[in-house]
Design an enzyme around this catalytic site. Structure first.
Site, PDB file in Angstrom:
ATOM      1  N   ILE A   1       0.834  -1.199   0.000  1.00  0.00           N
ATOM      2  CA  ILE A   1       0.000   0.000   0.000  1.00  0.00           C
ATOM      3  C   ILE A   1       0.871   1.252   0.000  1.00  0.00           C
ATOM      4  O   ILE A   1       1.975   1.264   0.548  1.00  0.00           O
ATOM      5  CB  ILE A   1      -0.962  -0.012   1.218  1.00  0.00           C
ATOM      6  CG1 ILE A   1      -2.088   1.004   1.040  1.00  0.00           C
ATOM      7  CG2 ILE A   1      -0.208   0.188   2.532  1.00  0.00           C
ATOM      8  CD1 ILE A   1      -3.249   0.790   1.992  1.00  0.00           C
ATOM      9  N   CYS A   2       0.363   2.276  -0.667  1.00  0.00           N
ATOM     10  CA  CYS A   2       0.975   3.607  -0.629  1.00  0.00           C
ATOM     11  C   CYS A   2      -0.175   4.611  -0.496  1.00  0.00           C
ATOM     12  O   CYS A   2      -1.205   4.277   0.088  1.00  0.00           O
ATOM     13  CB  CYS A   2       1.845   3.860  -1.859  1.00  0.00           C
ATOM     14  SG  CYS A   2       0.953   3.915  -3.424  1.00  0.00           S
ATOM     15  N   HIS A   3      -0.025   5.808  -1.004  1.00  0.00           N
ATOM     16  CA  HIS A   3      -1.075   6.811  -0.859  1.00  0.00           C
ATOM     17  C   HIS A   3      -2.245   6.554  -1.812  1.00  0.00           C
ATOM     18  O   HIS A   3      -3.398   6.562  -1.406  1.00  0.00           O
ATOM     19  CB  HIS A   3      -0.505   8.212  -1.074  1.00  0.00           C
ATOM     20  CG  HIS A   3      -1.449   9.301  -0.714  1.00  0.00           C
ATOM     21  ND1 HIS A   3      -1.415  10.536  -1.313  1.00  0.00           N
ATOM     22  CD2 HIS A   3      -2.463   9.369   0.176  1.00  0.00           C
ATOM     23  CE1 HIS A   3      -2.373  11.312  -0.799  1.00  0.00           C
ATOM     24  NE2 HIS A   3      -3.026  10.620   0.100  1.00  0.00           N
TER      25      HIS A   3
ATOM     26  N   GLY B   1      -1.725   4.158  -4.817  1.00  0.00           N
ATOM     27  CA  GLY B   1      -1.560   2.894  -5.534  1.00  0.00           C
ATOM     28  C   GLY B   1      -0.491   2.876  -6.596  1.00  0.00           C
ATOM     29  O   GLY B   1      -0.275   1.845  -7.224  1.00  0.00           O
TER      30      GLY B   1
ATOM     31  N   ILE C   1      -3.979   4.102   0.712  1.00  0.00           N
ATOM     32  CA  ILE C   1      -4.486   4.423   2.040  1.00  0.00           C
ATOM     33  C   ILE C   1      -5.578   5.493   1.978  1.00  0.00           C
ATOM     34  O   ILE C   1      -6.406   5.585   2.876  1.00  0.00           O
ATOM     35  CB  ILE C   1      -3.346   4.818   3.001  1.00  0.00           C
ATOM     36  CG1 ILE C   1      -3.807   4.649   4.450  1.00  0.00           C
ATOM     37  CG2 ILE C   1      -2.846   6.224   2.715  1.00  0.00           C
ATOM     38  CD1 ILE C   1      -2.724   4.312   5.415  1.00  0.00           C
TER      39      ILE C   1
END
Length: 107
Positions: A63-65, A67, A92
């Site tokens: 996961i990141c901010h 995708g 996220i």
């Protein structure tokens, strides 16, 4: 090709399956704002030097901010030999909207 998993699917898997590892590849300042409990944090820029901290036999959800970085991390890990890698679609930001609405969001 990195597989995709939605935030809702991930939430269900995390509740049911201890064999899945959630890898957060955002930067330190982002994790200070919000983070999913139990996630392992390795910023994308540090991943090549810390890949040995990840269990290759387990399923990885990244996961990141939003995708994008997590998809790049997934491609890197697949090239490195990891077999069961998922990109968390929407990152996220969508997690905060759909799964944990009290989570702080940022731009």
């Amino acid at each position: 090709m990195v597989q995709e998993i939605s935030c809702r699917e991930l939430a269900t898997k995390l509740e049911q399956d201890r064999a899945i590892v959630l890898l957060d590849v955002r930067e330190d300042w982002e994790v200070e704002i919000c983070m999913i409990n139990g996630a392992q944090h390795i910023p994308l820029s540090n991943l090549p030097g810390r890949v040995d901290e990840l269990p290759p036999e387990k399923t990885l959800a990244i996961i990141c901010h939003h995708g994008v970085r997590s998809r790049h991390a997934g491609m890197f890990l697949e090239d490195y030999g990891f077999k069961d890698v998922f990109n968390v679609t929407g990152g996220i930001d969508v997690w905060a909207l759909e799964v944990e609405p009290d989570m702080t969001r940022y731009d």
